[in-house]
Design a protein around this motif. Structure first.
Motif, short mmCIF file in Angstrom:
data_model
loop_
_atom_site.label_atom_id
_atom_site.label_comp_id
_atom_site.label_asym_id
_atom_site.label_seq_id
_atom_site.Cartn_x
_atom_site.Cartn_y
_atom_site.Cartn_z
N PRO A 89 0.87 -1.27 -0.05
CA PRO A 89 -0.04 0.14 0.01
C PRO A 89 0.58 1.22 0.02
O PRO A 89 0.22 2.44 -0.17
N GLN A 90 2.17 1.18 0.37
CA GLN A 90 3.01 2.40 0.19
C GLN A 90 3.40 3.06 -1.30
O GLN A 90 3.60 4.00 -1.31
N VAL A 91 2.70 1.91 -2.22
CA VAL A 91 2.89 2.64 -3.50
C VAL A 91 1.24 2.52 -4.15
O VAL A 91 0.92 1.25 -4.72
N PRO A 92 0.46 3.21 -3.67
CA PRO A 92 -0.86 3.08 -3.71
C PRO A 92 -1.62 2.98 -5.46
O PRO A 92 -2.50 3.76 -5.42
N ILE A 93 -1.20 2.03 -5.95
CA ILE A 93 -1.88 1.94 -7.41
C ILE A 93 -1.95 0.44 -7.80
O ILE A 93 -1.44 -0.39 -6.98
N ASN A 94 -3.08 0.08 -8.41
CA ASN A 94 -3.35 -1.15 -8.61
C ASN A 94 -2.90 -1.78 -9.87
O ASN A 94 -3.46 -2.46 -10.79
N GLN A 95 -1.60 -1.68 -10.08
CA GLN A 95 -0.81 -2.26 -11.19
C GLN A 95 0.15 -3.13 -10.60
O GLN A 95 0.24 -3.58 -9.42
N GLY A 96 0.63 -3.96 -11.58
CA GLY A 96 1.58 -5.08 -11.37
C GLY A 96 2.19 -5.63 -12.46
O GLY A 96 2.04 -5.17 -13.61
N PRO A 97 3.21 -6.48 -12.39
CA PRO A 97 4.18 -7.17 -13.39
C PRO A 97 3.06 -8.09 -14.38
O PRO A 97 1.97 -8.54 -13.89
N ASP A 98 3.39 -7.98 -15.71
CA ASP A 98 2.62 -8.95 -16.44
C ASP A 98 1.15 -8.82 -16.48
O ASP A 98 0.91 -7.55 -16.69
N ASN A 99 0.44 -9.74 -16.37
CA ASN A 99 -1.03 -9.62 -16.25
C ASN A 99 -1.64 -9.27 -15.08
O ASN A 99 -2.85 -9.06 -14.98
N TYR A 100 -0.85 -9.09 -13.96
CA TYR A 100 -1.41 -9.31 -12.68
C TYR A 100 -1.52 -7.50 -12.30
O TYR A 100 -0.80 -6.69 -12.56
N TRP A 101 -2.78 -7.35 -11.90
CA TRP A 101 -3.14 -6.01 -11.20
C TRP A 101 -4.37 -6.13 -10.40
O TRP A 101 -4.82 -7.46 -9.89
#
Length: 279
Positions: free
Chosen positions: A197-209
């Protein structure tokens, strides 16, 4: 106060403290490394190999099984791409050469418009995979761990296993095909993700989010992707550009195309081996 609640409370305080930086137009860049393990028995079958032969095979597969990526992101968009590297002489032979025919290009995600685009090369032909960004049914856990300077929380999801199992296919006989294919269609794998949560965006690597914080680590099947570094608001921002080149297909259409090609290669390989034995 329980450890989980304390860590959650601490994370909320951190978010409130840094919230101003994320409220403005910002950009971040995360560096990831992925590693995939291999079940050697699926490739060796009943054949006997010395430890030295297995070691050489694993070395040839290293460029295929270990990769470096970057994820450039803002509040809505991201672009995920493999880092270029110089290969050692002769590393393109065997499975190394096979992997070069499957090189993936940049993957673009927009969590607001639910747009997913990927530039993908498959044995010399360029494709543009265009699909809707599907949400994952995450189950939020109470476990926590530290990744670098970031407090992370655990989440899990179940997804279809769409990986191409070359080893098992190479050993499958014709009588087992229909039954095996039906079983494969029902296969699923568990995804374990750690997000901060310290980087409050709903992104991630590859297809994950889709989690309330940047995903720093994710494990699915035999592959683990781990974030090794994050740079927030770099002085020189990178353009998050949508891929545009290639024959436009959906992910399902692309999977059918590649699977049929793999089956064709498997059958050709079987015929060559059969001709060699007769000779």
């Amino acid at each position: 106060m329980k450890p989980f609640l304390f860590k959650l409370f601490t994370s909320i305080l951190i978010i409130c403290t840094v919230g101003g930086a994320f409220a403005q137009d910002f950009q971040g860049k995360a560096y990831y490394q992925s590693k995939t393990t291999m079940d050697m028995s699926r490739f060796t079958g009943n054949r006997q190999f010395t430890p030295d032969q297995i070691k050489r095979f694993q070395e040839r597969m290293k460029s295929f099984l270990e990769k470096q990526y970057t994820l450039v992101f803002n509040k809505e968009e991201s672009i995920y791409k493999e880092e270029e590297r110089i290969e050692a002489p002769n590393s393109g032979r065997g499975w190394g050469g096979f992997s070069s025919g499957l090189s993936g290009g940049p993957k673009y995600k927009n969590v607001k418009t639910k747009e997913l685009l990927q530039d993908q090369e498959f044995f010399g032909k360029q494709f543009l995979i265009k699909d809707e960004l599907e949400p994952l049914a995450w189950k939020m856990g109470s476990e926590t761990k530290q990744i670098g300077q970031y407090a992370c929380f655990k989440a899990t999801a179940i997804i279809p296993d769409t990986s191409f199992d070359w080893g098992s296919r190479s050993r499958r006989n014709d009588e087992e095909k229909d039954e095996s294919k039906e079983a494969e269609e029902e296969k699923t794998i568990e995804v374990v993700a750690w997000y901060t949560p310290q980087v409050p965006i709903n992104q991630g690597p590859d297809n994950y989010w889709g989690l309330p914080g940047l995903i720093l680590e994710v494990s699915a099947g035999r592959t683990t992707i781990l974030c090794t570094k994050i740079v927030m608001n770099p002085k020189e921002k990178e353009e998050i550009k949508k891929p545009e080149k290639g024959e436009e297909v959906t992910q399902e259409e692309y999977t059918i195309i590649t699977t049929e090609k793999m089956e064709e290669m498997r059958e050709m390989r079987g015929r060559r081996q059969g001709n060699g034995r007769r000779n």
